[in-house]
Design an enzyme around this catalytic site. Structure first.
Site, short mmCIF file in Angstrom:
data_model
loop_
_atom_site.label_atom_id
_atom_site.label_comp_id
_atom_site.label_asym_id
_atom_site.label_seq_id
_atom_site.Cartn_x
_atom_site.Cartn_y
_atom_site.Cartn_z
N LYS A 1 24.63 -4.23 26.86
CA LYS A 1 23.44 -3.44 27.21
C LYS A 1 23.82 -1.95 27.13
O LYS A 1 24.55 -1.45 27.97
CB LYS A 1 22.96 -3.81 28.61
CG LYS A 1 21.66 -3.14 28.95
CD LYS A 1 21.11 -3.63 30.28
CE LYS A 1 19.78 -2.96 30.56
NZ LYS A 1 19.86 -1.49 30.54
N LYS B 1 19.49 -13.46 26.39
CA LYS B 1 18.12 -13.80 25.99
C LYS B 1 18.12 -15.24 25.51
O LYS B 1 19.00 -15.62 24.73
CB LYS B 1 17.67 -12.91 24.83
CG LYS B 1 17.52 -11.45 25.21
CD LYS B 1 17.22 -10.59 24.01
CE LYS B 1 17.24 -9.13 24.42
NZ LYS B 1 17.27 -8.22 23.29
N CYS C 1 54.05 25.70 43.24
CA CYS C 1 54.86 26.14 44.38
C CYS C 1 56.16 26.70 43.83
O CYS C 1 56.76 26.11 42.93
CB CYS C 1 55.12 24.93 45.27
SG CYS C 1 56.55 25.13 46.35
N SER D 1 10.44 -4.41 30.13
CA SER D 1 11.67 -4.06 30.87
C SER D 1 12.40 -5.37 31.16
O SER D 1 11.89 -6.45 30.86
CB SER D 1 11.33 -3.32 32.15
OG SER D 1 10.39 -4.07 32.87
N LEU D 2 13.56 -5.26 31.75
CA LEU D 2 14.39 -6.45 31.98
C LEU D 2 14.64 -6.66 33.46
O LEU D 2 14.85 -5.68 34.19
CB LEU D 2 15.75 -6.27 31.31
CG LEU D 2 15.81 -6.31 29.79
CD1 LEU D 2 17.15 -5.81 29.30
CD2 LEU D 2 15.58 -7.73 29.31
N GLU E 1 24.23 -9.95 24.48
CA GLU E 1 24.45 -8.65 23.84
C GLU E 1 24.93 -7.63 24.86
O GLU E 1 24.55 -7.71 26.02
CB GLU E 1 23.12 -8.09 23.28
CG GLU E 1 22.26 -9.09 22.60
CD GLU E 1 20.81 -8.62 22.43
OE1 GLU E 1 20.51 -7.45 22.72
OE2 GLU E 1 20.01 -9.45 22.01
N1 5U1 Z 1 20.80 -5.16 24.23
C1 5U1 Z 1 19.55 -5.10 24.74
N2 5U1 Z 1 19.14 -4.11 25.51
N3 5U1 Z 1 17.86 -4.39 25.79
C2 5U1 Z 1 16.95 -3.68 26.55
N4 5U1 Z 1 18.58 -5.98 24.53
C3 5U1 Z 1 17.51 -5.54 25.19
N5 5U1 Z 1 16.28 -6.07 25.29
C4 5U1 Z 1 15.35 -5.41 26.01
C5 5U1 Z 1 15.67 -4.20 26.65
C6 5U1 Z 1 14.66 -3.48 27.46
O1 5U1 Z 1 14.12 -5.91 26.15
C7 5U1 Z 1 13.90 -7.18 25.56
C8 5U1 Z 1 13.20 -8.02 26.53
C9 5U1 Z 1 13.16 -6.98 24.29
#
Ligand code: 5U1
Length: 672
Positions: free
Chosen positions: A116, A289, A425, A83-84, A114
């Site tokens: 999301k 990233k 009206c 997850s992020l 990028e």
């Molecule tokens: N664009 C993008 N969305 N997203 C979601 N990149 C990205 N990377 C993710 C996730 C959960 O995880 C990376 C850490 C691989």
């Protein structure tokens, strides 16, 4: 067809179909129309049904296969799906960069940035170039096997392109529903009285969980790849790896960029945020990233999130709040619009207290009731709307909404014409809301262009009974105007001048200004050009009106109805009595001395601008707002600024107001 020949043609068709898939989904540059694609598919299906021995699982005809399942099998991810970490502010992004700089003991970090996607995360496994498994994220360790459903998504390659991929490849990305597909799907659902999808994200998630792949195949789904489980066979950076995935046949978001440091990240965030309404799919932020994989490895993970990545979220476009009341607004044409009064809520970057409810049918369809918890949506600059009700949170029985039977502004009866969504009206003559809207519209720039007639002044003039129709404006006196709130002697004088200057409109402008239903600027111009006089237009039947370009039966019926009403004819007569003289559009364009010329006005002119514009238009010139190489002449008043500089740079002819007046005199034009 003989088997050998069939085999050759089937291979050729598969190559062609895969090529068109790639052009369409990955390159976003379709080479052939859908009908041609469908023709190729049908031909391949024909050959395969004649020669079933030629069918292979990777054939594009085999996207929908298998029978409905009982449920989905749980599968373990070979490498956990991460997850992020989230950030909502610029400071949090700066902190993220600082942590990375410390961890790597260096500065000027390069990131891959990028969009999301707001969809469903998926992991796709390829063995020897063939799709063998698609699994949802689940808890990150284990997900659900949704291979049969994912195979139906044409943006997901069944077979990889090229030959330099590793024998085992696991690609991660997002399955999403493009907005256009979502809207079209919901339109059809509503036509068939079926339940619409709540939003594109739910639409994508629900589609993947269909037990029958035939149903998933009917959903408009798409896919973007964003990472891989392992780095085998890939270049050394995130950015280059995504390009490699693209070569292998995966759609990759075209907005992916390399950026440097926190400033590069924040600029990217701003750019994508501005692009957001035009993207065609929902995103809820951007992801940064660390680009180099060796640097990612040094940074490692903290619990289940990588230290080298961050989601920088946009303010939510949807939020929950309480519906306090439903007010009714009355528009210019008497249309009654229900408006939600909300407990203030921060959504889409602003605090929202009102939102549109569109009309009575929408309220009923969404079953919205005062007291409900509702989801408010504000996307981009679009007017906030009540998207839906959280029915589970309705604790007590709440009364259904009823459209009032009388107008809240004037008490006249409200009517709703059969087949129309809007209630109106019926008190056009007496309804102060309609009168105020009508007068405001009459004064707008594209109508009579009466500067200085602000909304508050219109409210006062109508409320005091000084103005009941647009014609009354021309009878206002200095004393009356200067006694209004926030009006001094000078403003009153300026307004009277502006009114005087507006007295010679083109017939087209006046028609637009009268606010006839469905008559915009273009239609007003067509009507004026066709009928040439107000008299001819007043006498026109619906059949004759339909002969005018861009006038259909509905517009014709509104125009005819307008001129059938005695009170409207009285207003037109009163305008004429007050000295308003509408000008027919010139017939012999060739004889107009400025025909074909484009003029621009700038700086302070001593004659009202609208007068200069009307005079120029009467002489055949087009008057536009900005200077370009196509501009014939710039009429420059006092203190002209950037337009004058630009005209001089482009070599455009510039004349002063006194030269202009002189020119008008040579043309025998009288200036009042
Ligand atoms: N664009 C993008 N969305 N997203 C979601 N990149 C990205 N990377 C993710 C996730 C959960 O995880 C990376 C850490 C691989």
């Amino acid at each position: 067809m003989k088997q050998a020949k069939a085999q050759i043609r089937a291979d050729e068709l598969r190559r062609l179909i895969e090529h068109h898939n790639y052009s369409y989904y990955v390159l976003d540059d379709p080479e052939v129309p859908d009908a041609e694609y469908d023709r190729l598919m049908r031909e391949l299906e024909g050959i395969e049904s004649e020669h079933p021995e030629l069918v292979s699982p990777a054939s594009p005809t085999q996207r929908v296969s298998g029978t409905p399942q009982e449920g989905f099998e749980t599968v373990r991810h070979r490498v956990p799906m991460l997850s992020l970490g989230n950030a909502f502010s610029d400071e949090e992004v700066a902190d993220f960069e600082r942590r990375i700089e410390q961890g790597l003991e260096r500065q000027n970090i390069i990131f891959a940035a990028e969009p999301k996607l707001d969809g469903v995360a998926i992991s796709l496994t390829y063995h020897d170039g063939l799709l063998t498994r698609a699994a949802t994220r689940g808890d990150g360790e284990q997900g659900e096997d949704v291979t049969s459903n994912v195979r139906t998504i044409r943006a997901v390659p069944l077979e990889l392109r090229g030959d330099d991929w590793p024998s085992l490849l696991e690609v991660r990305g997002e399955i999403y529903m493009p907005r256009a597909g979502f809207d079209a799907f919901n339109r059809k659902a509503l036509e068939r009285d079926e339940k619409p999808l709540v939003n594109p994200r739910n639409g994508a998630a629900g589609s993947l969980r269909q037990l029958d792949p035939q149903l998933t195949a009917k959903r408009p789904l798409a896919f973007f790849a964003y990472s891989t489980a392992t780095r085998d066979g890939l270049p050394d950076t995130q950015f280059d790896s995504l390009h490699r995935l693209r070569d292998w046949g995966f759609p990759v978001n075209p907005e992916i960029r390399r950026v440097e440091g926190v400033s590069g990240c924040l600029e990217y965030h701003r750019r994508i945020s501005a692009l957001r309404p035009t993207l065609g799919y929902d995103i809820d932020g951007v992801v940064y990233k660390v680009d180099r994989f060796d640097q990612q490895a040094i940074l490692g993970f903290i619990s289940k999130a990588p230290r080298w990545a961050l989601a920088h979220k946009f303010p939510a476009e949807e939020e929950m709040t309480r519906l306090l009341d439903i007010d009714i607004q009355v528009g210019r044409t008497g249309a009654l619009t229900p408006v939600a009064r909300l407990e203030p809520v921060f959504v889409g970057g602003v605090t929202v207290t009102n939102a549109t409810l569109h009309n009575e049918d929408e309220i009923r369809r969404k079953d919205i009731r005062v007291g409900d918890w509702v989801v408010v949506r504000r996307a981009g600059d679009v007017i906030p709307e009540v998207a839906r009700v959280i029915h589970q949170r309705r604790e007590t029985e709440l009364p259904e909404f009823q459209m009032p039977e009388t107008c809240p502004e004037c008490g006249s009866a409200v009517e709703r014409v059969e087949g129309e969504a809007v209630a109106r009206c019926t008190g056009a003559l007496i309804c102060p809301a309609q009168i105020k809207h009508g007068i405001r519209h009459f004064a707008t720039r594209k109508a009579m262009d009466i500067e200085g007639l602000g909304d508050k002044l219109v409210d006062q003039l109508v409320e005091l009974g000084l103005v009941n129709t647009v014609a009354d404006l021309y009878r206002l006196e200095h004393e009356q105007l200067s006694s209004m709130e926030r009006m001094g002697g000078k403003s009153a004088e300026n307004l009277l001048k502006a009114l005087e200057a507006s007295k010679k409109p083109g017939l087209d402008r006046l028609l637009y200004a009268l606010g006839i239903r469905e008559v915009g600027e273009v239609t007003a111009h067509s009507l004026a050009a066709h009928f040439k006089s107000m008299q001819a237009l007043q006498e026109a039947s619906e059949e004759t009106l339909i002969e005018v370009s861009d006038v259909g039966p509905i517009v014709a019926s509104h125009v005819a109805a307008f001129f059938q009403q005695e009170k409207n004819l009285r207003v037109i007569q009163a305008l004429s009595d007050a000295g308003v003289e509408w000008q027919p559009l010139e017939e012999n364009v060739g004889e107009q001395p400025l025909a074909g010329e484009t003029w621009v006005l700038t700086g302070a002119l001593s004659m009202p601008r609208i007068q200069a514009k009307n005079l120029l238009e009467a002489l055949g010139a087009k008057v536009t707002g900005s200077v370009s190489a196509k501009t014939s002449t710039l009429l420059a008043g006092e203190a002209a600024g950037s337009k004058l500089t630009k005209a001089q740079k482009l070599g455009v002819k510039v004349i002063s107001e006194s030269d202009f007046v002189e020119y008008l005199e040579t043309q025998g034009v009288e200036i009042s």
